[in-house]
Motif scaffolding. Structure first.
Motif, PDB file in Angstrom:
ATOM      1  N   UNK A  96      21.035 -44.746  -8.916  1.00  0.00           N
ATOM      2  CA  UNK A  96      21.036 -44.550 -10.373  1.00  0.00           C
ATOM      3  C   UNK A  96      20.913 -43.072 -10.751  1.00  0.00           C
ATOM      4  N   UNK A  97      20.504 -42.241  -9.813  1.00  0.00           N
ATOM      5  CA  UNK A  97      20.363 -40.808 -10.086  1.00  0.00           C
ATOM      6  C   UNK A  97      21.682 -40.043  -9.979  1.00  0.00           C
ATOM      7  N   UNK A  98      22.754 -40.743  -9.648  1.00  0.00           N
ATOM      8  CA  UNK A  98      24.060 -40.097  -9.608  1.00  0.00           C
ATOM      9  C   UNK A  98      24.399 -39.479 -10.970  1.00  0.00           C
ATOM     10  N   UNK A  99      23.842 -40.047 -12.018  1.00  0.00           N
ATOM     11  CA  UNK A  99      24.146 -39.554 -13.366  1.00  0.00           C
ATOM     12  C   UNK A  99      23.560 -38.169 -13.634  1.00  0.00           C
ATOM     13  N   UNK A 104      29.436 -36.214 -14.888  1.00  0.00           N
ATOM     14  CA  UNK A 104      28.480 -36.383 -13.799  1.00  0.00           C
ATOM     15  C   UNK A 104      29.077 -37.282 -12.719  1.00  0.00           C
ATOM     16  N   UNK A 105      28.414 -37.359 -11.588  1.00  0.00           N
ATOM     17  CA  UNK A 105      28.929 -38.096 -10.436  1.00  0.00           C
ATOM     18  C   UNK A 105      29.024 -39.592 -10.723  1.00  0.00           C
ATOM     19  N   UNK A 106      28.118 -40.136 -11.511  1.00  0.00           N
ATOM     20  CA  UNK A 106      28.189 -41.559 -11.828  1.00  0.00           C
ATOM     21  C   UNK A 106      29.433 -41.869 -12.664  1.00  0.00           C
ATOM     22  N   UNK A 107      29.697 -41.064 -13.686  1.00  0.00           N
ATOM     23  CA  UNK A 107      30.905 -41.250 -14.498  1.00  0.00           C
ATOM     24  C   UNK A 107      32.151 -41.101 -13.628  1.00  0.00           C
ATOM     25  N   UNK A 108      32.155 -40.076 -12.816  1.00  0.00           N
ATOM     26  CA  UNK A 108      33.290 -39.823 -11.926  1.00  0.00           C
ATOM     27  C   UNK A 108      33.505 -41.003 -10.978  1.00  0.00           C
ATOM     28  N   UNK A 109      32.441 -41.514 -10.411  1.00  0.00           N
ATOM     29  CA  UNK A 109      32.563 -42.622  -9.449  1.00  0.00           C
ATOM     30  C   UNK A 109      33.137 -43.866 -10.116  1.00  0.00           C
ATOM     31  N   UNK A 110      32.732 -44.122 -11.348  1.00  0.00           N
ATOM     32  CA  UNK A 110      33.301 -45.255 -12.077  1.00  0.00           C
ATOM     33  C   UNK A 110      34.803 -45.049 -12.270  1.00  0.00           C
ATOM     34  N   UNK A 111      35.202 -43.858 -12.706  1.00  0.00           N
ATOM     35  CA  UNK A 111      36.622 -43.601 -12.914  1.00  0.00           C
ATOM     36  C   UNK A 111      37.401 -43.708 -11.602  1.00  0.00           C
ATOM     37  N   UNK A 112      36.851 -43.186 -10.527  1.00  0.00           N
ATOM     38  CA  UNK A 112      37.534 -43.271  -9.226  1.00  0.00           C
ATOM     39  C   UNK A 112      37.671 -44.734  -8.810  1.00  0.00           C
ATOM     40  N   UNK A 115      31.021 -45.973  -4.380  1.00  0.00           N
ATOM     41  CA  UNK A 115      30.005 -45.318  -3.553  1.00  0.00           C
ATOM     42  C   UNK A 115      30.530 -44.066  -2.843  1.00  0.00           C
ATOM     43  N   UNK A 116      31.762 -43.633  -3.137  1.00  0.00           N
ATOM     44  CA  UNK A 116      32.365 -42.567  -2.341  1.00  0.00           C
ATOM     45  C   UNK A 116      31.607 -41.246  -2.402  1.00  0.00           C
ATOM     46  N   UNK A 117      30.885 -40.986  -3.462  1.00  0.00           N
ATOM     47  CA  UNK A 117      30.104 -39.750  -3.575  1.00  0.00           C
ATOM     48  C   UNK A 117      28.604 -40.012  -3.560  1.00  0.00           C
ATOM     49  N   UNK A 118      28.190 -41.169  -3.088  1.00  0.00           N
ATOM     50  CA  UNK A 118      26.758 -41.515  -3.090  1.00  0.00           C
ATOM     51  C   UNK A 118      25.920 -40.500  -2.319  1.00  0.00           C
ATOM     52  N   UNK A 119      26.470 -39.935  -1.265  1.00  0.00           N
ATOM     53  CA  UNK A 119      25.707 -38.962  -0.472  1.00  0.00           C
ATOM     54  C   UNK A 119      25.307 -37.744  -1.304  1.00  0.00           C
ATOM     55  N   UNK A 120      26.034 -37.477  -2.392  1.00  0.00           N
ATOM     56  CA  UNK A 120      25.729 -36.320  -3.225  1.00  0.00           C
ATOM     57  C   UNK A 120      24.388 -36.447  -3.945  1.00  0.00           C
ATOM     58  N   UNK A 121      23.826 -37.642  -3.964  1.00  0.00           N
ATOM     59  CA  UNK A 121      22.479 -37.820  -4.499  1.00  0.00           C
ATOM     60  C   UNK A 121      21.512 -36.964  -3.691  1.00  0.00           C
ATOM     61  N   UNK A 122      21.768 -36.874  -2.393  1.00  0.00           N
ATOM     62  CA  UNK A 122      20.889 -36.106  -1.505  1.00  0.00           C
ATOM     63  C   UNK A 122      21.412 -34.697  -1.243  1.00  0.00           C
ATOM     64  N   UNK A 123      22.720 -34.495  -1.329  1.00  0.00           N
ATOM     65  CA  UNK A 123      23.298 -33.194  -0.980  1.00  0.00           C
ATOM     66  C   UNK A 123      23.651 -32.342  -2.190  1.00  0.00           C
ATOM     67  N   UNK A 124      23.823 -32.974  -3.357  1.00  0.00           N
ATOM     68  CA  UNK A 124      24.379 -32.283  -4.507  1.00  0.00           C
ATOM     69  C   UNK A 124      25.892 -32.224  -4.371  1.00  0.00           C
ATOM     70  N   UNK A 125      26.554 -31.768  -5.406  1.00  0.00           N
ATOM     71  CA  UNK A 125      28.005 -31.659  -5.417  1.00  0.00           C
ATOM     72  C   UNK A 125      28.395 -30.241  -5.032  1.00  0.00           C
ATOM     73  N   UNK A 126      29.146 -30.108  -3.955  1.00  0.00           N
ATOM     74  CA  UNK A 126      29.623 -28.786  -3.564  1.00  0.00           C
ATOM     75  C   UNK A 126      31.008 -28.575  -4.163  1.00  0.00           C
TER      76      UNK A 126
END
Length: 191
Positions: A10-13, A28-36, A66-77
């Motif tokens: 839930x913190x993807x947002x 944000x990553x959550x919005x992006x993940x939904x669109x993807x 879930x394709x960017x779920x790891x970014x919760x821990x890594x951030x978006x590069x």
């Protein structure tokens, strides 16, 4: 066992995308993940209905969620940094794999068998469609920013369009031809 997996998801947002670019609309990553996920599902449906493919649209959509779920821990590069150097790209892939493992370890063990292939898909066609949808999402963002008068995205739009065409996936070509122009229209023009 108490699990923090979905609290982390839930913190993807909170993870902003396009950090190096001036944006007219934050994403944000959550919005992006939904669109993807929506786009990946569409590409899989187009492949099946128009080009005789057999990939499961549901499986593709879930992998995309879930394709960017790891970014919760890594951030978006940012892409220009992530892909500029092969050593950085490999190191970042390794970091993503560790983060995916940490997320999987947060789940109760009885759910690992279901979530492992979602967090780390192995089917090459699923991976290919999710990557294409991810790139398509980036292209849509560029088009929408340009529509808003933000020329900061001009070069990114050209590079992203070129990358999409380089995939040589008929479903991507079909999407670009059939649906893409609408993203440059105003709401009144969509009527």
């Amino acid at each position: 066992m108490k699990s923090h997996f979905f609290a982390y998801i839930s913190r993807m947002r909170f993870i902003q995308r396009w950090a190096l670019m001036r944006n007219t609309a934050q994403e944000n990553v959550q919005e992006h993940s939904h669109q993807v996920a929506v786009l990946a599902h569409a590409l899989a449906v187009i492949r099946s209905e128009k080009f005789g493919g057999t990939v499961d649209p549901g499986q593709v959509a879930v992998a995309a969620l879930y394709h960017d779920a790891s970014e919760i821990l890594t951030g978006d590069m940012p892409t220009p940094i992530k892909y500029d150097n092969p050593a950085i790209r490999k190191a970042y892939k390794d970091v993503e794999a560790v983060a995916e493992g940490k997320l999987l370890a947060m789940l109760p063990e009885e759910l690992h068998g279901v979530y492992a292939p979602i967090l780390t898909p192995t089917d090459p066609e699923v991976i290919r469609l999710v990557k294409a949808a991810d790139k398509l999402s980036a292209y849509i963002k560029c088009v929408e920013e340009l529509k808003a008068g933000n020329n900061e995205f001009r070069e990114a739009a050209a590079q992203t369009r070129k990358a999409l065409e380089a995939y040589e996936l008929p479903e991507v070509g079909y999407f670009l031809e059939t649906f893409m122009d609408s993203f440059a229209l105003t709401l009144d023009e969509l009527k």
